[in-house]
Enzyme design. Sequence first.
Site, PDB file in Angstrom:
ATOM      1  N   HIS A  27     -13.341  -3.108  -1.444  1.00 37.04           N
ATOM      2  CA  HIS A  27     -12.296  -2.292  -0.827  1.00 37.04           C
ATOM      3  C   HIS A  27     -12.298  -0.849  -1.249  1.00 37.04           C
ATOM      4  O   HIS A  27     -11.442  -0.077  -0.814  1.00 37.04           O
ATOM      5  CB  HIS A  27     -10.907  -2.876  -1.121  1.00 37.04           C
ATOM      6  CG  HIS A  27     -10.566  -4.055  -0.292  1.00 37.04           C
ATOM      7  ND1 HIS A  27      -9.988  -3.945   0.952  1.00 37.04           N
ATOM      8  CD2 HIS A  27     -10.743  -5.374  -0.509  1.00 37.04           C
ATOM      9  CE1 HIS A  27      -9.805  -5.153   1.458  1.00 37.04           C
ATOM     10  NE2 HIS A  27     -10.272  -6.043   0.583  1.00 37.04           N
TER      11      HIS A  27
ATOM     12  N   LYS B 267       1.921   6.384   3.707  1.00 35.13           N
ATOM     13  CA  LYS B 267       0.901   5.607   2.982  1.00 35.13           C
ATOM     14  C   LYS B 267       1.138   5.838   1.505  1.00 35.13           C
ATOM     15  O   LYS B 267       1.924   6.707   1.128  1.00 35.13           O
ATOM     16  CB  LYS B 267      -0.518   6.042   3.380  1.00 35.13           C
ATOM     17  CG  LYS B 267      -0.722   7.566   3.354  1.00 35.13           C
ATOM     18  CD  LYS B 267      -2.135   7.981   3.720  1.00 35.13           C
ATOM     19  CE  LYS B 267      -2.402   7.959   5.202  1.00 35.13           C
ATOM     20  NZ  LYS B 267      -3.487   7.073   5.599  1.00 35.13           N
ATOM     21  N   ARG B 268       0.457   5.086   0.645  1.00 35.41           N
ATOM     22  CA  ARG B 268       0.587   5.343  -0.777  1.00 35.41           C
ATOM     23  C   ARG B 268       0.278   6.818  -1.072  1.00 35.41           C
ATOM     24  O   ARG B 268      -0.557   7.436  -0.405  1.00 35.41           O
ATOM     25  CB  ARG B 268      -0.375   4.441  -1.567  1.00 35.41           C
ATOM     26  CG  ARG B 268       0.075   2.999  -1.642  1.00 35.41           C
ATOM     27  CD  ARG B 268       1.396   2.854  -2.356  1.00 35.41           C
ATOM     28  NE  ARG B 268       1.276   3.122  -3.764  1.00 35.41           N
ATOM     29  CZ  ARG B 268       1.471   2.221  -4.723  1.00 35.41           C
ATOM     30  NH1 ARG B 268       1.823   0.979  -4.417  1.00 35.41           N
ATOM     31  NH2 ARG B 268       1.350   2.535  -5.995  1.00 35.41           N
TER      32      ARG B 268
ATOM     33  N   LYS C 114      -5.864  10.847  -0.673  1.00 40.82           N
ATOM     34  CA  LYS C 114      -5.273  10.787   0.668  1.00 40.82           C
ATOM     35  C   LYS C 114      -4.742  12.168   1.113  1.00 40.82           C
ATOM     36  O   LYS C 114      -4.469  12.381   2.284  1.00 40.82           O
ATOM     37  CB  LYS C 114      -4.158   9.739   0.707  1.00 40.82           C
ATOM     38  CG  LYS C 114      -4.668   8.288   0.603  1.00 40.82           C
ATOM     39  CD  LYS C 114      -3.515   7.302   0.577  1.00 40.82           C
ATOM     40  CE  LYS C 114      -3.948   5.860   0.342  1.00 40.82           C
ATOM     41  NZ  LYS C 114      -4.397   5.190   1.589  1.00 40.82           N
TER      42      LYS C 114
ATOM     43  N   THR D  30      -5.720   1.238   7.462  1.00 35.91           N
ATOM     44  CA  THR D  30      -5.215   0.391   8.551  1.00 35.91           C
ATOM     45  C   THR D  30      -3.994   1.042   9.178  1.00 35.91           C
ATOM     46  O   THR D  30      -3.672   0.771  10.331  1.00 35.91           O
ATOM     47  CB  THR D  30      -4.832  -1.015   8.041  1.00 35.91           C
ATOM     48  OG1 THR D  30      -4.010  -0.867   6.883  1.00 35.91           O
ATOM     49  CG2 THR D  30      -6.063  -1.830   7.708  1.00 35.91           C
TER      50      THR D  30
ATOM     51  N   LYS E  43      -2.496   1.250  13.184  1.00 32.03           N
ATOM     52  CA  LYS E  43      -1.127   0.969  13.636  1.00 32.03           C
ATOM     53  C   LYS E  43      -0.577   2.153  14.434  1.00 32.03           C
ATOM     54  O   LYS E  43       0.066   1.974  15.467  1.00 32.03           O
ATOM     55  CB  LYS E  43      -0.214   0.685  12.436  1.00 32.03           C
ATOM     56  CG  LYS E  43      -0.629  -0.498  11.594  1.00 32.03           C
ATOM     57  CD  LYS E  43       0.206  -0.546  10.311  1.00 32.03           C
ATOM     58  CE  LYS E  43      -0.518  -1.265   9.201  1.00 32.03           C
ATOM     59  NZ  LYS E  43       0.112  -1.013   7.880  1.00 32.03           N
TER      60      LYS E  43
HETATM   61  C1  LIG Z   1      -0.461  -0.369   6.824  1.00 31.83           C
HETATM   62  C2  LIG Z   1       0.239  -0.189   5.553  1.00 31.83           C
HETATM   63  C3  LIG Z   1      -0.387   0.481   4.503  1.00 31.83           C
HETATM   64  C4  LIG Z   1      -1.781   1.058   4.611  1.00 31.83           C
HETATM   65  O1  LIG Z   1      -1.696   2.368   5.086  1.00 31.83           O
HETATM   66  P1  LIG Z   1      -2.961   3.356   5.035  1.00 31.83           P
HETATM   67  O2  LIG Z   1      -2.506   4.508   5.867  1.00 31.83           O
HETATM   68  O3  LIG Z   1      -4.094   2.627   5.664  1.00 31.83           O
HETATM   69  O4  LIG Z   1      -3.177   3.706   3.622  1.00 31.83           O
HETATM   70  C5  LIG Z   1       0.306   0.651   3.318  1.00 31.83           C
HETATM   71  N1  LIG Z   1       1.562   0.183   3.170  1.00 31.83           N
HETATM   72  C6  LIG Z   1       2.187  -0.457   4.174  1.00 31.83           C
HETATM   73  C7  LIG Z   1       3.578  -0.944   3.956  1.00 31.83           C
HETATM   74  C8  LIG Z   1       1.558  -0.672   5.387  1.00 31.83           C
HETATM   75  O5  LIG Z   1       2.208  -1.329   6.353  1.00 31.83           O
END
Ligand SMILES: *Cc1c(COP(=O)(O)O)cnc(C)c1O
Length: 845
Positions: free
Chosen positions: A370, A562-563, A568, A670, A674
């Site tokens: 990952h 995101k985190r 990032k 991911t 979304k």
């Molecule tokens: C989808 C999701 C992530 C991943 O987000 P990235 O933009 O791919 O880092 C992290 N936390 C939650 C709650 C998510 O639903």
Amino acid sequence: MDPAEVCDLYIESDRTGMTVSTLKRSFVDNLHYIQGKDATFATAYDYFMALAYTVRDRLLHRRIKTAQTYFEEDTKVVYYLSAEFLIGRLLINNLINVGLYEQTQKALGEFGLDLAELMEHEPEPGLGNGGLGRLAACFLDSLATLEIPAVGYGIRYEFGIFEQIITNGWQHEVPDNWLRFGNPWEIARPDYNVEVKFGGHTEAYTDPQGHYRVRWIAGTTVYGTPYDTPIAGYDNNTVNTLRLWSARAAQDFNLQVFNAGDYTQAVSNKTFSENISKVLYPNDNTLQGKELRLQQQYFFVACSLQDIIRLYLRKHKTFDAFPEKTAIQLNDTHPSIGVAELMRLLVDDYFLTWEKAWDITQRTFAYTNHTLLSEALERWSVDLFGRLLPRHLEIIYEINYRFLNEIRLRYPGNHARLARMSLIEEGGHKQIRMAHLACVGSHTVNGVAELHTELIKQELMRDFYEMYPNKFQNKTNGVTPRRWVLLSNPQLSGLITKTLGSDRWVKHLDDLRGLEAHADRPEFRAEWQQIKQANKERLADYIWQNNQIEVDPYSLFDVQIKRIHEYKRQHLMVLHIITLYEQIKANPSIDIQPRTFIFGGKAAPGYFMAKMVIKLINAVGDMVNHDSDVNGRLKVVFLNNYSVSLGEISYPAADLSEQISTAGKEASGTGNMKFALNGAITIGTLDGANVEIREEAGPENFFLFGLTAQEVMSLKAEGYNPMDYYNSNLMLKKVIDSLISDYFCPRDPGLFAPIVDSLLYGDPYMLFADYQSYVDCQKQAAEAFRDKDRWTKMAILNVARMGKFSSDRTISQYCQDIWGVEPVPVSLEACRPSLAGSQPLVNKR
Ligand SMILES: *Cc1c(COP(=O)(O)O)cnc(C)c1O
């Protein structure tokens, strides 16, 4: 009891019925007999619980039939081992998947209750940090929807990811006591308790046949109790299981110590054992290297492997067929100790030869990588490891000894290669490289996006790829359209179904292509825009409720959730905000696209720079949001406590999706999927799955900027000097100088020096190199947004072309290329095999 007779009886009961009247009856029963309340005293939480149990009854009925089917057909089973499962709230997900949503809304309506309101009373199980845990949850949904026999194995953390509160712009962490009010979805299975050993020493002995054997004399023993959560497939009868392990003390009182009079010591030993499943480590993409974390990893892997073997041995007398009946997927290296543990079980406990055991192990495991970030690659100190798992250390040394011999044969005299590939990193402080263990112990290693897999093969694991080219595969991540479209964006779902004339797309996401034909139809665009507007207003309301910030729902919603992590680059987005702000300050009457910048995300509690970035976002927001020159044209919002539930209202409300990591650093992402599935347009680098999103959407429907992964590597190699960019780019200089001057923190001089210094004197994530390209690209995005029709068409085409990013596609590929498993449909029809195919006994959908 005769199972068929029992089945006849429960199928006749109201607890499996799908009609409004049986749902009402069950709901009242559960309120009465489980919550022990009637309408006089029931709270909203009681209503939530009564409804959850009503849904659970229907799930368990399907779960029992599913388990029977798998057992009778002796199917191959996928075991997905993951330290995290970020599943989100289950009530609405289960209602939708099992097809009860509308009847339930009606049933509650007849009692004067509001389903939407009850749902808000469900605590979210935060048993994951971010993308990795959420991926595991999307996979469970797809496995059940595709009717694949599968079990998710993990840890039942008593405390999930902390709750984030923001005070004065700073993050604070509050423990997430999510089980406080009980959990209606899980069922404890103390009858399947297992024992896990830690510490102690090993002894060699010779068995009566004269074989050399080893036994492990452990220091302590801990119990694992499984808790099962049903996972329902969408529009089928499959209900799989998520089995999470909770640690319990092996003896409530350590009798010897107790007899010696040390009562408190005896009780504190109990706490020690039960600490193992106490709390999720809140680090995403970084390592903490703590002993308790290794205990957690071994604990859940040891529990799961015993359980897997117990299930297998119900139908088999030898291990010969084990790999044909068992596929174990390692979600990152967190469960990779499983390789050594399976070897230990087979060799020490079941007396297989090493060669036979190794063959079985390699044919059973597969490993998903990952991350490429070196700070996230798991390594365990040999000292620590040997103290906790002395037998596993011996086994790892034996695996390594044989592996290094293989390398010597293939590459004679190549000592550098031996040192690079060894499972043990030599040097002052010896460490075990868990990625190497996972790789040699598995038949397949996969990356999670095409670019990421190429970088694994060419950079991270190049030596391994050269030696075993067929071991490496790509499996681009995906997300479940059930949660991330159907549940989170009901209006868009309705429009898609109406337009395509079918809801087949929910299971066959490629059907979205059919929307392309409507992209130029004015009425369709108008409906599309109206839905996006409604979703933006829903988020604007949330922002008002939670942040007391008034945002313009017609402004461009520019979202990064995101985190929080330096790679990032949330702070790159801040540099752009300051850039626009400076432009307004220089010329307040400038014609500028109104924007709402929305951030959300947690920082690991010990990650200083990430916490500084949160403070920076809030400080810039405070200034910009209240500046009369800005006059409301720019607003900056930091949403606290980003979670799955918050994502559900944020992704559908976005116009612009920020996917701006330094190229080569984000394995897949991911969140990017979304957003695009909900009609946001991406501004992003060529990183992770962005590359494939752009490929699918078409380059004209994607805002691309920044260096490529190759360019990042070359620039680093030839010597990157951020100061050159600062000195030569006037606007960048102005932006950085505003931070140096404490403009955004007048009462706290020097506050942002750590961020500024890290950028000026190193800039490891190359914000300065990408700054101008990003600002220019943002300008193009703003221009495109002003042309409503053009923007809407881009959004429609994004959605129409995102079919690839369904986790159903990802899981089908794992099934075919890695696991060798096939769908096993479940029938709810007859209880007795002789009646199969006759009259259905319950209403089918
Ligand atoms: C989808 C999701 C992530 C991943 O987000 P990235 O933009 O791919 O880092 C992290 N936390 C939650 C709650 C998510 O639903």
